[in-house]
Design an enzyme around this catalytic site. Structure first.
Site, PDB file in Angstrom:
ATOM      1  N   ARG A 233       0.824  -1.198   0.000  1.00 35.49           N
ATOM      2  CA  ARG A 233       0.000   0.000   0.000  1.00 35.49           C
ATOM      3  C   ARG A 233       0.861   1.251   0.000  1.00 35.49           C
ATOM      4  O   ARG A 233       1.855   1.338   0.736  1.00 35.49           O
ATOM      5  CB  ARG A 233      -0.870   0.046   1.288  1.00 35.49           C
ATOM      6  N   GLU A 262      -3.844   7.442  -5.623  1.00 34.05           N
ATOM      7  CA  GLU A 262      -4.008   6.720  -6.894  1.00 34.05           C
ATOM      8  C   GLU A 262      -5.259   7.216  -7.585  1.00 34.05           C
ATOM      9  O   GLU A 262      -6.225   7.568  -6.900  1.00 34.05           O
ATOM     10  CB  GLU A 262      -4.101   5.222  -6.601  1.00 34.05           C
ATOM     11  N   HIS A 280      -0.684  -0.234  -9.790  1.00 34.98           N
ATOM     12  CA  HIS A 280      -1.416  -1.102  -8.859  1.00 34.98           C
ATOM     13  C   HIS A 280      -1.889  -2.389  -9.553  1.00 34.98           C
ATOM     14  O   HIS A 280      -3.087  -2.668  -9.655  1.00 34.98           O
ATOM     15  CB  HIS A 280      -2.616  -0.346  -8.244  1.00 34.98           C
TER      16      HIS A 280
HETATM   17  N1  LIG Z   1      -0.635  -4.479  -4.941  1.00 34.71           N
HETATM   18  C1  LIG Z   1      -1.727  -5.174  -4.906  1.00 34.71           C
HETATM   19  O1  LIG Z   1      -2.479  -5.233  -5.855  1.00 34.71           O
HETATM   20  C2  LIG Z   1      -2.059  -5.941  -3.675  1.00 34.71           C
HETATM   21  C3  LIG Z   1      -2.687  -7.180  -3.783  1.00 34.71           C
HETATM   22  C4  LIG Z   1      -3.009  -7.859  -2.628  1.00 34.71           C
HETATM   23  C5  LIG Z   1      -2.698  -7.316  -1.396  1.00 34.71           C
HETATM   24  N2  LIG Z   1      -2.094  -6.120  -1.321  1.00 34.71           N
HETATM   25  C6  LIG Z   1      -1.707  -5.550  -0.044  1.00 34.71           C
HETATM   26  O2  LIG Z   1      -0.628  -6.328   0.479  1.00 34.71           O
HETATM   27  C7  LIG Z   1      -0.584  -6.198   1.883  1.00 34.71           C
HETATM   28  C8  LIG Z   1      -0.422  -7.558   2.526  1.00 34.71           C
HETATM   29  O3  LIG Z   1      -1.521  -8.386   2.240  1.00 34.71           O
HETATM   30  P1  LIG Z   1      -1.649  -9.827   2.925  1.00 34.71           P
HETATM   31  O4  LIG Z   1      -2.775 -10.518   2.257  1.00 34.71           O
HETATM   32  O5  LIG Z   1      -0.337 -10.486   3.000  1.00 34.71           O
HETATM   33  O6  LIG Z   1      -2.074  -9.389   4.383  1.00 34.71           O
HETATM   34  P2  LIG Z   1      -1.904 -10.222   5.733  1.00 34.71           P
HETATM   35  O7  LIG Z   1      -2.896  -9.655   6.673  1.00 34.71           O
HETATM   36  O8  LIG Z   1      -1.932 -11.683   5.454  1.00 34.71           O
HETATM   37  O9  LIG Z   1      -0.431  -9.845   6.214  1.00 34.71           O
HETATM   38  C9  LIG Z   1      -0.083  -8.602   6.740  1.00 34.71           C
HETATM   39  C10 LIG Z   1       0.993  -8.855   7.789  1.00 34.71           C
HETATM   40  O10 LIG Z   1       1.506  -7.596   8.201  1.00 34.71           O
HETATM   41  C11 LIG Z   1       1.852  -7.741   9.563  1.00 34.71           C
HETATM   42  N3  LIG Z   1       2.010  -6.434  10.190  1.00 34.71           N
HETATM   43  C12 LIG Z   1       1.059  -5.589  10.671  1.00 34.71           C
HETATM   44  N4  LIG Z   1       1.634  -4.500  11.200  1.00 34.71           N
HETATM   45  C13 LIG Z   1       2.963  -4.656  11.043  1.00 34.71           C
HETATM   46  C14 LIG Z   1       4.087  -3.863  11.383  1.00 34.71           C
HETATM   47  N5  LIG Z   1       3.942  -2.681  12.003  1.00 34.71           N
HETATM   48  N6  LIG Z   1       5.312  -4.319  11.079  1.00 34.71           N
HETATM   49  C15 LIG Z   1       5.480  -5.511  10.473  1.00 34.71           C
HETATM   50  N7  LIG Z   1       4.446  -6.327  10.128  1.00 34.71           N
HETATM   51  C16 LIG Z   1       3.209  -5.880  10.409  1.00 34.71           C
HETATM   52  C17 LIG Z   1       0.706  -8.541  10.138  1.00 34.71           C
HETATM   53  O11 LIG Z   1       1.065  -9.145  11.359  1.00 34.71           O
HETATM   54  C18 LIG Z   1       0.459  -9.550   9.030  1.00 34.71           C
HETATM   55  O12 LIG Z   1       1.161 -10.764   9.261  1.00 34.71           O
HETATM   56  C19 LIG Z   1      -1.848  -5.454   2.250  1.00 34.71           C
HETATM   57  O13 LIG Z   1      -1.542  -4.088   2.399  1.00 34.71           O
HETATM   58  C20 LIG Z   1      -2.731  -5.627   1.036  1.00 34.71           C
HETATM   59  O14 LIG Z   1      -3.687  -4.617   0.922  1.00 34.71           O
HETATM   60  C21 LIG Z   1      -1.751  -5.420  -2.437  1.00 34.71           C
HETATM   61  O1  LIG Z   2      -8.449  -4.259  -6.657  1.00 34.14           O
HETATM   62  C1  LIG Z   2      -7.276  -4.429  -6.952  1.00 34.14           C
HETATM   63  O2  LIG Z   2      -6.881  -4.809  -8.039  1.00 34.14           O
HETATM   64  C2  LIG Z   2      -6.209  -4.203  -5.881  1.00 34.14           C
HETATM   65  C3  LIG Z   2      -6.317  -5.236  -4.856  1.00 34.14           C
HETATM   66  C4  LIG Z   2      -5.241  -5.195  -3.821  1.00 34.14           C
HETATM   67  O3  LIG Z   2      -4.693  -3.967  -3.632  1.00 34.14           O
HETATM   68  C5  LIG Z   2      -5.743  -5.774  -2.537  1.00 34.14           C
HETATM   69  O4  LIG Z   2      -5.517  -5.182  -1.478  1.00 34.14           O
HETATM   70  O5  LIG Z   2      -6.353  -6.846  -2.598  1.00 34.14           O
END
Ligand SMILES: NC(=O)c1ccc[n+]([C@@H]2O[C@H](COP(=O)([O-])OP(=O)(O)OC[C@H]3O[C@@H](n4cnc5c(N)ncnc54)[C@H](O)[C@@H]3O)[C@@H](O)[C@H]2O)c1
Ligand SMILES: O=C(O)CC[C@@H](O)C(=O)O
Length: 528
Positions: A233, A262, A280
């Site tokens: 994010r 964004e 993204h």
């Molecule tokens: N770019 C994209 O399109 C995309 C796609 C999917 C997810 N994401 C993002 O990726 C990130 C991770 O997703 P996920 O499914 O692995 O989530 P998740 O909840 O499985 O993992 C997040 C981890 O972060 C840890 N965390 C929280 N605070 C923390 C801190 N201060 N320091 C270190 N670790 C900490 C939590 O304990 C957890 O294990 C999210 O922000 C999600 O929105 C982005």
């Molecule tokens: O909608 C999307 O493609 C972004 C999803 C991704 O950022 C997520 O947090 O799951």
């Protein structure tokens, strides 16, 4: 009435079709709505499905008077005001698993593109520049990847990086040394990750605590020549601090899939040759989009059909087996709450819920929410539900206590709810009788046996000959038939309680007449 669903971003047809095939469900796809349009029409919908671009703020949620559920086709819910949703009793569900793989693969693609300058070299080639010196990269093998946030995606990245023969050091508040060692990675504090990594990738949610986690101070602690990846994010990295760190050559490369605002165009970071970026795209694969659309739509269908949603964000999640076992208690608990509030003459100050017997082997917080909902809904109406029950109790300064003991108290399971007001304490106990269903078995210190259903008159009186007869005649004069009657007393001639199940709602005027009879202390008509 039809259940109307608004979808404001493009999600896979695999999910949409399931909704469209459901009788009585109307789906509207409106991906061109701006904030003003959305605010104006949101009240027409029961459900809203979004991805990451629609900002579901309080200004959208408050006019959404019919909205019951918001589905986020993806993981991050930072674009949804969860407090506002919870306060308004709106369930939020997401699809946390469907895009893990794609986001991890995208992170690896960014890591490799960054380490070998692939986008920059391609861009130069397209401009007819054959430059092999400028784009010398570094190998990943034996380099250290620092992962901050080792959840679903962070862990998948760790496995893949090990496949590239990288050393991995990770920090996550839930990571232990043992778990890290089982994964073949090193467990480190955040400082250790910052100081030892050649590449740092962040995979936390965007929270108050993770906002600008990589700030000036963090960049100062990093190794010179470090490279940064953010496929989680925007906002986790302080963009000004990153910009300065690149200009000062402390950071020699950054791969960004996300930025704080964004869509991002003409951002100063994008002007730096050291920065590569994608718009993204972490979850933008056919597979991930199908997965998240299907997951979120299935949860919405579960909600419509009264089932248990799999991925609630603002409610404790229940597994199916657990739900099957606890569901009969949900009904009993809510009815106990509804019953008890009728006995209180003043506003509740404290609610104490005590569980005894076998039921205590379950996680009971969903049941407590049902009980509190039952208590609050008499005065707050249908606005209260299991999502906002605790919030609303809190807002009304009602203290909630919960206790449990596995010791059986006369029944294999017993739920006792006590309601304290400024001047009184009232309580009611209920159980599920094997094969016979829910029963109220105690009111204050009186034992009873009443099904919590239908029209009930509770009469507190003095145990005197003739009281029951006078009650019966008065009700008969108003054409009210008594179906069942229960009486209990503390001692002969003492306090007594009468519970009458009657066939219809008892009007206020009849209650007043009952109250006028001799030896009657209070009368309540309860419709369950
Ligand atoms: N770019 C994209 O399109 C995309 C796609 C999917 C997810 N994401 C993002 O990726 C990130 C991770 O997703 P996920 O499914 O692995 O989530 P998740 O909840 O499985 O993992 C997040 C981890 O972060 C840890 N965390 C929280 N605070 C923390 C801190 N201060 N320091 C270190 N670790 C900490 C939590 O304990 C957890 O294990 C999210 O922000 C999600 O929105 C982005
Ligand atoms: O909608 C999307 O493609 C972004 C999803 C991704 O950022 C997520 O947090 O799951």
């Amino acid at each position: 009435m039809a259940f109307r669903i608004l979808i404001t971003e493009s999600i896979s047809n695999e999910g949409i079709q399931r909704l469209q095939e459901t009788p009585n469900v109307i789906v509207e796809l409106r991906s061109n709505l701006d904030f003003k349009d959305l605010t104006a029409i949101i009240h027409q919908f029961d459900a809203l499905i979004v991805r990451s671009q629609t900002q579901v703020t309080r200004e959208i949620i408050e006019p959404a008077t019919n909205l019951k559920i918001i589905g986020r086709a993806g993981v991050g819910v930072d674009n949804i005001d969860l407090d506002a949703a919870t306060e308004n009793g709106i369930l939020v569900v997401n699809a946390p698993n469907g895009n893990t793989n794609s986001a991890a693969e995208h992170t690896m693609a960014m890591l490799m593109a960054l380490s070998r300058n692939i986008p920059q070299a391609y861009h130069a080639l397209k401009q007819n520049k054959w430059d092999r010196k400028q784009y010398i990269g570094v190998e990943l093998k034996d380099k250290t990847l620092g992962i901050i946030g080792l959840g679903r995606i962070g862990a998948e990245v760790a496995y893949r990086a090990r496949g590239q023969r990288m050393n991995v050091i990770a920090y996550d508040p839930f990571l232990t040394k043992e778990k890290a060692s089982k994964m073949g990675i090193e467990y480190g504090s955040i400082q250790a990750v910052l100081q030892s990594a050649d590449f740092i990738t962040v995979h936390t949610p965007l929270l108050k605590e993770t906002k600008h986690l990589l700030n000036r101070d963090a960049f100062e602690r990093m190794k010179p020549g470090v490279q940064i990846i953010n496929c989680a994010r925007g906002g986790i990295i302080d963009e000004d601090a990153l910009y300065e760190a690149i200009i000062s050559k402390k950071v020699v490369g950054a791969a960004l899939d996300v930025l704080e605002e964004e869509p991002f165009l003409q951002h100063k970071l994008l002007e730096l040759p050291e920065v590569i970026a994608t718009p993204h795209l972490g979850a933008s694969t056919i597979e991930a989009q199908e997965n998240v659309a299907v997951d979120v739509c299935q949860d919405i269908l579960r909600y419509i059909h009264g089932g248990v949603v799999r991925n609630p964000v603002n409610l404790p999640s229940l597994d199916k087996e657990f739900y099957r076992k606890i569901e009969p208690y949900f009904h009993l608990g809510e009815k106990l709450g509804e019953f008890l509030i009728y006995l209180a003459d003043e506003s509740p100050e404290e609610i104490t819920i005590s569980y005894a017997g076998d039921i205590t082997s379950y996680e009971l917080s969903p049941l407590s929410r049902k009980i509190i909902k039952g208590i609050l809904k008499r005065h707050l109406g249908t606005h209260v539900n299991e999502i906002n029950a605790l919030y609303l109790a809190n807002r009304k300064d009602i203290q909630i206590h919960e206790s449990k003991t596995s010791t059986k108290k006369g029944f294999s399971n017993l739920i006792t709810v006590e309601l304290k007001t400024k001047s009184t304490k009232r309580n009611v106990s209920g159980t599920l009788l094997n094969g016979l269903g829910a029963r109220i078995v105690k009111i204050d210190h009186f034992s009873v046996d009443v099904t919590p259903k239908g029209h009930i008159i509770v009469i507190h009186h003095t145990d005197q000959p003739g009281v029951i007869g006078k009650m019966g005649s008065l009700l008969a004069n108003h054409d009210i038939n008594i179906a069942t009657m229960q009486v209990d007393r503390s001692d002969i001639g003492g306090d007594a309680i009468m519970m009458l199940k009657v066939d219809k709602h008892v009007e206020e005027v009849v209650l007043n007449k009952l109250m006028m009879l001799e030896d009657i202390h209070y009368v309540r008509a309860i419709d369950l």
